[in-house]
Design a protein around this motif. Structure first.
Motif, short mmCIF file in Angstrom:
data_model
loop_
_atom_site.label_atom_id
_atom_site.label_comp_id
_atom_site.label_asym_id
_atom_site.label_seq_id
_atom_site.Cartn_x
_atom_site.Cartn_y
_atom_site.Cartn_z
N ASN A 64 -10.58 4.16 11.80
CA ASN A 64 -11.92 3.67 12.15
C ASN A 64 -11.82 2.89 13.45
OD1 ASN A 64 -14.34 2.30 12.41
ND2 ASN A 64 -14.46 1.66 10.26
N ARG A 116 -8.03 7.73 -0.34
CA ARG A 116 -9.20 6.84 -0.38
C ARG A 116 -9.95 6.79 0.95
NH1 ARG A 116 -10.86 6.96 -4.94
NH2 ARG A 116 -12.16 5.11 -4.63
N TRP A 171 -2.37 6.42 -1.19
CA TRP A 171 -3.64 5.69 -1.41
C TRP A 171 -4.51 5.78 -0.14
CZ3 TRP A 171 -7.04 2.14 0.44
CH2 TRP A 171 -7.99 1.63 -0.45
N ARG A 191 -14.50 10.03 2.76
CA ARG A 191 -15.38 10.22 1.59
C ARG A 191 -16.85 10.03 1.98
NH1 ARG A 191 -14.19 6.33 -2.56
NH2 ARG A 191 -13.04 5.09 -1.06
N ILE A 192 -17.12 9.13 2.93
CA ILE A 192 -18.50 8.95 3.42
C ILE A 192 -18.92 10.21 4.19
CG2 ILE A 192 -20.01 7.61 4.97
CD1 ILE A 192 -18.25 5.16 4.41
N GLY A 234 -15.51 -4.12 1.21
CA GLY A 234 -15.44 -2.67 1.43
C GLY A 234 -16.33 -1.83 0.56
N ASN A 235 -16.28 -2.06 -0.77
CA ASN A 235 -17.03 -1.15 -1.65
C ASN A 235 -18.55 -1.34 -1.51
OD1 ASN A 235 -16.80 -3.60 -2.90
ND2 ASN A 235 -15.61 -2.84 -4.65
N VAL A 257 -20.02 -2.29 1.39
CA VAL A 257 -20.33 -1.66 2.69
C VAL A 257 -20.40 -0.13 2.50
CG1 VAL A 257 -19.51 -1.28 5.05
CG2 VAL A 257 -19.29 -3.54 4.01
N ARG A 311 -4.82 -5.92 2.57
CA ARG A 311 -4.49 -4.49 2.49
C ARG A 311 -5.72 -3.59 2.40
NH1 ARG A 311 -2.38 -2.89 -3.60
NH2 ARG A 311 -4.20 -3.68 -4.71
N ALA A 312 -6.83 -4.17 1.92
CA ALA A 312 -8.04 -3.34 1.77
C ALA A 312 -8.67 -3.02 3.12
CB ALA A 312 -9.05 -4.07 0.89
N ALA A 363 -15.54 6.28 9.44
CA ALA A 363 -15.12 5.09 8.69
C ALA A 363 -14.30 5.47 7.46
CB ALA A 363 -16.34 4.29 8.25
N ASN A 364 -14.67 6.60 6.84
CA ASN A 364 -14.00 7.00 5.61
C ASN A 364 -14.35 8.47 5.36
OD1 ASN A 364 -13.37 7.46 2.83
ND2 ASN A 364 -13.36 5.25 2.52
N HIS A 379 -19.95 8.64 12.42
CA HIS A 379 -19.00 7.55 12.60
C HIS A 379 -17.84 7.76 11.62
CE1 HIS A 379 -17.04 3.80 12.79
NE2 HIS A 379 -17.50 3.35 11.64
N CYS A 419 -20.26 -0.74 14.45
CA CYS A 419 -19.88 0.68 14.55
C CYS A 419 -21.04 1.56 15.01
CB CYS A 419 -19.35 1.17 13.21
SG CYS A 419 -17.95 0.21 12.63
N THR A 454 0.85 -1.19 0.00
CA THR A 454 0.00 0.00 0.00
C THR A 454 0.88 1.24 0.00
OG1 THR A 454 -1.92 1.03 1.08
CG2 THR A 454 -0.18 0.23 2.54
O1 UT7 Z 1 -17.12 1.07 9.93
C1 UT7 Z 1 -18.17 0.27 9.45
C2 UT7 Z 1 -18.46 0.52 8.06
N1 UT7 Z 1 -17.29 0.47 7.22
C3 UT7 Z 1 -17.21 1.27 6.19
O2 UT7 Z 1 -18.07 2.09 6.03
C4 UT7 Z 1 -16.07 1.06 5.23
C5 UT7 Z 1 -16.58 1.29 3.85
N2 UT7 Z 1 -15.63 1.02 2.80
C6 UT7 Z 1 -14.58 1.83 2.51
O3 UT7 Z 1 -14.28 2.76 3.23
C7 UT7 Z 1 -13.84 1.60 1.23
O4 UT7 Z 1 -14.58 0.69 0.43
C8 UT7 Z 1 -12.40 1.06 1.40
C9 UT7 Z 1 -11.51 2.15 1.97
C10 UT7 Z 1 -12.40 -0.16 2.28
C11 UT7 Z 1 -11.82 0.68 0.03
O5 UT7 Z 1 -11.89 1.80 -0.85
P1 UT7 Z 1 -12.54 1.63 -2.31
O6 UT7 Z 1 -12.39 2.92 -2.98
O7 UT7 Z 1 -13.92 1.09 -2.14
O8 UT7 Z 1 -11.57 0.59 -2.98
P2 UT7 Z 1 -11.90 -0.82 -3.65
O9 UT7 Z 1 -12.06 -1.85 -2.62
O10 UT7 Z 1 -12.98 -0.66 -4.68
O11 UT7 Z 1 -10.53 -1.06 -4.42
C12 UT7 Z 1 -10.06 -0.15 -5.44
C13 UT7 Z 1 -8.62 -0.52 -5.79
C14 UT7 Z 1 -8.43 -2.02 -6.04
O12 UT7 Z 1 -7.47 -2.16 -7.06
P3 UT7 Z 1 -7.93 -2.47 -8.58
O13 UT7 Z 1 -8.70 -3.75 -8.51
O14 UT7 Z 1 -8.76 -1.30 -8.99
O15 UT7 Z 1 -6.63 -2.57 -9.30
C15 UT7 Z 1 -7.84 -2.52 -4.74
O16 UT7 Z 1 -7.06 -3.67 -4.91
O17 UT7 Z 1 -7.74 -0.19 -4.69
C16 UT7 Z 1 -6.96 -1.35 -4.35
N3 UT7 Z 1 -6.67 -1.29 -2.92
C17 UT7 Z 1 -5.55 -0.74 -2.43
N4 UT7 Z 1 -4.48 -0.18 -3.04
C18 UT7 Z 1 -3.51 0.28 -2.23
C19 UT7 Z 1 -7.44 -1.72 -1.92
N5 UT7 Z 1 -6.83 -1.46 -0.75
C20 UT7 Z 1 -5.66 -0.86 -1.05
C21 UT7 Z 1 -4.60 -0.37 -0.26
N6 UT7 Z 1 -3.54 0.20 -0.88
N7 UT7 Z 1 -4.60 -0.42 1.09
#
Ligand code: UT7
Length: 330
Positions: A286, A36, A32, A261-262, A221-222, A224, A151-152, A258-259, A256, A112, A28
């Motif tokens: 988080n 993100r 990022w 962007r939310i 993640g996406n 949720v 890593r996600a 969590a992100n 809360h 949460c 990571t």
């Molecule tokens: O607290 C309770 C509720 N929880 C939440 O509300 C969490 C909600 N989810 C999120 O905050 C986001 O979905 C995450 C932060 C977990 C992930 O962000 P995202 O923008 O939804 O990313 P994604 O899972 O759609 O992944 C996009 C890309 C992927 O690569 P490709 O397939 O586009 O090449 C992932 O492999 O980002 C990649 N990726 C990372 N890259 C670098 C995922 N995690 C990482 C990382 N570092 N740590």
């Protein structure tokens, strides 16, 4: 009669885990994670410090601010998905550590949204005359159930505790202050999107569950993310509607954490400038059930939240669960 928040407190472990530290653990980058999620660093507890040890100073700080002693309490409710043990409850451990009387003490599991749920429970108990003073705690050590190979998700979580002491507003200088409205909801059909599979009665601990890393957080993640955005907006609007507080009269949003962007999305939907939003995700990540009381305590202690302010707290989490509480500050 309303239920007022008489005192707040919080506590976080000293050890800081930065995004740069995480770059050494998984594939990571600091860039990022910042862009993100909005997270820069998070706190991480050591192996000898269970959740109850984070909850204890947070609870003492809240009692101090309220001007009360542990023996004044009638109930202790702890929101957590990372209790010290499955049983006895962390609330019972805290009852003993605080030196409280032999009062009702139990844990509540709503992911949460846990802190919102326990506020609702305390509000009902106090209004029903069942309790005068209630201690609500949100405490988590998510880094102890983090999958460090994923890593996600492993970049998201942190440890911490936040607490409030609640009591009847009629006993305070401002009878009008206190909880104005509450809203809670759940949808268990989506539980698999955010889950810790191993360790319960469905999948008791075994060599297999350990080998397959099933005692850690699994999150789509996406998916949720999409539900979080929708449900937090719903909870925020319902809470405001039930409270009669207009958007113009809302002083603070404590979502809360969590992100970022939310949080940005929610603020935009409510047409609320980010100056009115309490954000701590950059420094704590988080922290699940403790994220709202941690942020609340930050904003109370640095003087941002003042007497008479209308505060909206809103959360979304595992279950799924979501909800909000609107409170007029004492
Ligand atoms: O607290 C309770 C509720 N929880 C939440 O509300 C969490 C909600 N989810 C999120 O905050 C986001 O979905 C995450 C932060 C977990 C992930 O962000 P995202 O923008 O939804 O990313 P994604 O899972 O759609 O992944 C996009 C890309 C992927 O690569 P490709 O397939 O586009 O090449 C992932 O492999 O980002 C990649 N990726 C990372 N890259 C670098 C995922 N995690 C990482 C990382 N570092 N740590």
């Amino acid at each position: 009669m309303r239920t007022a928040i008489l005192g707040t407190g919080s506590f976080t472990p000293k050890k800081v885990l930065t995004n740069l530290d995480l770059e050494k653990i998984v594939d990571t980058t600091d860039e990022w994670i910042r862009t993100r999620t909005g997270i820069v660093e998070r706190r991480i507890s050591d192996e000898n410090t269970p959740s109850s040890e984070l909850a204890l100073p947070a609870a003492r700080n809240a009692l101090d601010m309220a001007g009360l002693k542990a023996t004044d309490l009638d109930a202790i409710i702890v929101a957590t998905v990372t209790p010290d043990y499955v049983f006895p409850s962390t609330a019972c451990l805290l009852q003993h550590k605080l030196g409280a009387n032999k009062i009702m003490a139990y844990d509540s599991s709503a992911g949460c949204t846990g802190f919102i749920y326990v506020l609702v429970q305390a509000d009902a108990m106090i209004k029903a005359g069942m309790a005068k003073y209630v201690l609500d705690v949100g405490v988590e050590e998510l880094t102890k159930i983090t999958n460090w190979d994923d890593r996600a998700s492993c970049v998201l979580f942190g440890d911490g505790a936040g607490a409030v002491v609640l009591g009847p507003s009629v006993e305070t200088k401002n009878e009008d202050a206190g909880i104005l409205a509450t809203y809670t909801a759940s949808d268990g059909s989506l539980g698999d999107l955010l889950i810790q599979y191993g360790g319960g009665s469905a999948m008791p601990a075994s060599h297999k569950t350990v080998d397959e890393n099933l005692h850690t957080i699994y999150m789509v993640g996406n998916e949720v993310f999409k539900h979080a955005v929708r449900s937090m907006e719903e909870a925020a609007l319902k809470g405001l509607e039930l409270s009669g507080v207009s958007m113009d009269d809302l002083d603070w949003l404590i979502p809360h954490q969590a992100n970022i962007r939310i949080i940005d999305f929610l603020a935009r939907r409510l047409k609320l400038p980010m100056e009115k939003v309490v954000v701590t995700i950059d420094k704590y990540g988080n922290t699940s059930a403790s994220s709202i009381p941690l942020a609340l305590d930050d904003a109370v202690r640095d003087g941002r939240i003042k007497s008479g302010d209308n505060v909206l707290m809103v959360a979304f989490g595992a279950g799924f669960t979501w909800g909000s509480v609107v409170v007029r500050w004492l």
